[in-house]
Design a protein around this motif. Structure first.
Motif, mmCIF file in Angstrom:
data_model
loop_
_atom_site.group_PDB
_atom_site.id
_atom_site.type_symbol
_atom_site.label_atom_id
_atom_site.label_comp_id
_atom_site.label_asym_id
_atom_site.label_seq_id
_atom_site.Cartn_x
_atom_site.Cartn_y
_atom_site.Cartn_z
ATOM 1 N N GLU A 116 0.845 -1.180 0.000
ATOM 2 C CA GLU A 116 0.000 0.000 0.000
ATOM 3 C C GLU A 116 0.884 1.235 0.000
ATOM 4 O O GLU A 116 1.793 1.367 0.826
ATOM 5 C CB GLU A 116 -0.922 0.004 1.215
ATOM 6 C CG GLU A 116 -1.907 1.153 1.181
ATOM 7 C CD GLU A 116 -3.031 1.006 2.187
ATOM 8 O OE1 GLU A 116 -3.744 1.999 2.380
ATOM 9 O OE2 GLU A 116 -3.188 -0.080 2.772
ATOM 10 N N VAL A 117 0.613 2.142 -0.941
ATOM 11 C CA VAL A 117 1.398 3.367 -1.083
ATOM 12 C C VAL A 117 0.490 4.555 -0.818
ATOM 13 O O VAL A 117 -0.546 4.718 -1.468
ATOM 14 C CB VAL A 117 1.999 3.480 -2.500
ATOM 15 C CG1 VAL A 117 2.803 4.770 -2.633
ATOM 16 C CG2 VAL A 117 2.860 2.268 -2.823
ATOM 17 N N GLN A 118 0.880 5.384 0.169
ATOM 18 C CA GLN A 118 0.131 6.610 0.488
ATOM 19 C C GLN A 118 1.104 7.713 0.835
ATOM 20 O O GLN A 118 1.931 7.556 1.723
ATOM 21 C CB GLN A 118 -0.822 6.371 1.659
ATOM 22 C CG GLN A 118 -1.984 5.494 1.313
ATOM 23 C CD GLN A 118 -3.000 5.440 2.445
ATOM 24 O OE1 GLN A 118 -2.804 6.002 3.523
ATOM 25 N NE2 GLN A 118 -4.102 4.765 2.206
ATOM 26 N N SER A 119 1.013 8.805 0.117
ATOM 27 C CA SER A 119 1.834 10.003 0.364
ATOM 28 C C SER A 119 3.319 9.682 0.450
ATOM 29 O O SER A 119 4.028 10.174 1.318
ATOM 30 C CB SER A 119 1.383 10.702 1.648
ATOM 31 O OG SER A 119 0.027 11.055 1.562
ATOM 32 N N GLY A 120 3.802 8.826 -0.449
ATOM 33 C CA GLY A 120 5.222 8.509 -0.489
ATOM 34 C C GLY A 120 5.668 7.443 0.492
ATOM 35 O O GLY A 120 6.838 7.088 0.540
ATOM 36 N N ASP A 121 4.753 6.910 1.282
ATOM 37 C CA ASP A 121 5.077 5.863 2.250
ATOM 38 C C ASP A 121 4.541 4.537 1.728
ATOM 39 O O ASP A 121 3.408 4.462 1.255
ATOM 40 C CB ASP A 121 4.430 6.195 3.605
ATOM 41 C CG ASP A 121 4.830 5.224 4.693
ATOM 42 O OD1 ASP A 121 6.041 4.971 4.839
ATOM 43 O OD2 ASP A 121 3.931 4.716 5.386
ATOM 44 N N VAL A 122 5.344 3.486 1.802
ATOM 45 C CA VAL A 122 4.894 2.159 1.386
ATOM 46 C C VAL A 122 4.975 1.206 2.574
ATOM 47 O O VAL A 122 5.939 1.226 3.337
ATOM 48 C CB VAL A 122 5.708 1.605 0.191
ATOM 49 C CG1 VAL A 122 7.171 1.410 0.530
ATOM 50 C CG2 VAL A 122 5.110 0.304 -0.317
ATOM 51 N N GLY B 129 7.215 -15.150 5.373
ATOM 52 C CA GLY B 129 7.167 -13.966 4.533
ATOM 53 C C GLY B 129 7.999 -12.858 5.118
ATOM 54 O O GLY B 129 8.766 -13.068 6.054
ATOM 55 N N PHE B 130 7.836 -11.663 4.571
ATOM 56 C CA PHE B 130 8.587 -10.520 5.078
ATOM 57 C C PHE B 130 7.778 -9.241 4.886
ATOM 58 O O PHE B 130 6.967 -9.123 3.985
ATOM 59 C CB PHE B 130 9.967 -10.409 4.418
ATOM 60 C CG PHE B 130 9.958 -10.360 2.912
ATOM 61 C CD1 PHE B 130 9.864 -9.144 2.229
ATOM 62 C CD2 PHE B 130 10.054 -11.521 2.162
ATOM 63 C CE1 PHE B 130 9.866 -9.095 0.852
ATOM 64 C CE2 PHE B 130 10.061 -11.485 0.774
ATOM 65 C CZ PHE B 130 9.969 -10.272 0.118
ATOM 66 N N ASP B 131 8.021 -8.297 5.801
ATOM 67 C CA ASP B 131 7.379 -6.990 5.738
ATOM 68 C C ASP B 131 8.089 -6.097 4.737
ATOM 69 O O ASP B 131 9.285 -6.272 4.459
ATOM 70 C CB ASP B 131 7.411 -6.308 7.112
ATOM 71 C CG ASP B 131 6.511 -6.984 8.124
ATOM 72 O OD1 ASP B 131 5.469 -7.536 7.718
ATOM 73 O OD2 ASP B 131 6.849 -6.970 9.325
ATOM 74 N N VAL B 132 7.374 -5.124 4.227
ATOM 75 C CA VAL B 132 7.910 -4.097 3.337
ATOM 76 C C VAL B 132 7.546 -2.761 3.966
ATOM 77 O O VAL B 132 6.369 -2.487 4.217
ATOM 78 C CB VAL B 132 7.303 -4.202 1.918
ATOM 79 C CG1 VAL B 132 7.835 -3.099 1.027
ATOM 80 C CG2 VAL B 132 7.559 -5.579 1.316
ATOM 81 N N ASP B 133 8.550 -1.920 4.250
ATOM 82 C CA ASP B 133 8.291 -0.650 4.918
ATOM 83 C C ASP B 133 9.321 0.383 4.479
ATOM 84 O O ASP B 133 10.528 0.109 4.506
ATOM 85 C CB ASP B 133 8.370 -0.835 6.443
ATOM 86 C CG ASP B 133 8.016 0.437 7.190
ATOM 87 O OD1 ASP B 133 7.167 1.213 6.702
ATOM 88 O OD2 ASP B 133 8.602 0.668 8.259
ATOM 89 N N GLY B 134 8.857 1.549 4.042
ATOM 90 C CA GLY B 134 9.793 2.592 3.650
ATOM 91 C C GLY B 134 9.135 3.691 2.847
ATOM 92 O O GLY B 134 7.941 3.957 2.983
ATOM 93 N N ASP B 135 9.942 4.325 2.003
ATOM 94 C CA ASP B 135 9.525 5.485 1.229
ATOM 95 C C ASP B 135 9.705 5.229 -0.266
ATOM 96 O O ASP B 135 10.701 4.641 -0.685
ATOM 97 C CB ASP B 135 10.355 6.712 1.624
ATOM 98 C CG ASP B 135 10.204 7.053 3.090
ATOM 99 O OD1 ASP B 135 9.062 7.088 3.574
ATOM 100 O OD2 ASP B 135 11.231 7.263 3.759
ATOM 101 N N VAL B 136 8.730 5.707 -1.048
ATOM 102 C CA VAL B 136 8.822 5.638 -2.506
ATOM 103 C C VAL B 136 8.429 6.987 -3.098
ATOM 104 O O VAL B 136 7.563 7.677 -2.575
ATOM 105 C CB VAL B 136 7.928 4.529 -3.117
ATOM 106 C CG1 VAL B 136 8.363 3.161 -2.672
ATOM 107 C CG2 VAL B 136 6.474 4.756 -2.812
#
Length: 170
Positions: free
Chosen positions: A42-48, A58-65
């Motif tokens: 999920e991408v919102q305001s540059g945050d994923v 599995g694995f988490d995905v967290d950061g900036d795009v």
């Protein structure tokens, strides 16, 4: 709704990637029905934020795009990998999993296709995706997520094969 479809890796040692993009969420599947992982970003305001795989495997995905950069963590703080990508026009360049033991990322968009390589010439994987209207930064992130899922699966298989012969005598 836009589709992201293609393959990471070769015909025999690779994973398909099929996902739908609705403008803020990418949902789909990496790999096959039985040997693979769900992908939810999920991408919102540059945050994923999101997850690849299930609760346990599995694995988490967290950061900036953004249109110029992708800076995310795949997995946890201790047992995870950093991803840093720069986007210039149709080219995506960067590094996955650190400066020393990591892999190069070199992808190029040509029309509605994203292709290139993650990893080196010998131990890397080819990327070939049809991205339609999926943003380049999201498609590149999904490609690296698929690469990590494939690498994790191959490492698990190698460890299981090595462990199965560990107690045998010659």
């Amino acid at each position: 709704m836009s589709k992201l479809d293609g393959r990471i890796g070769g015909l025999t040692a690779g994973y398909d990637l099929h996902a739908d993009w609705d403008g803020s969420r990418l949902t789909g599947r990496i790999g096959g029905q039985f040997q693979g992982k769900d992908i939810r970003l999920e991408v919102q305001s540059g945050d994923v934020n999101g997850r690849v795989g299930g609760v346990f495997a599995g694995f988490d995905v967290d950061g900036d795009v953004s249109g110029q950069r992708v800076d995310v963590r795949l997995g946890g703080r201790v047992d995870g990998d950093s991803l840093s990508l720069s986007i210039g026009g149709d080219d995506v360049r960067g590094r996955f999993s650190g400066r020393i033991a990591g892999k190069d990322v070199a992808l190029t968009r040509r029309g509605e296709r994203l292709s290139g390589r993650i990893g080196g010439v010998v131990d890397g994987k080819d990327v070939s995706l049809s991205l339609a209207d999926v943003p380049l930064e999201v498609a590149a992130l999904a490609a690296v997520c698929a690469y990590k899922a494939l690498e994790d699966e191959q490492a698990q298989s190698a460890a299981a094969t090595g462990a199965s012969g560990a107690g045998t005598a010659n």
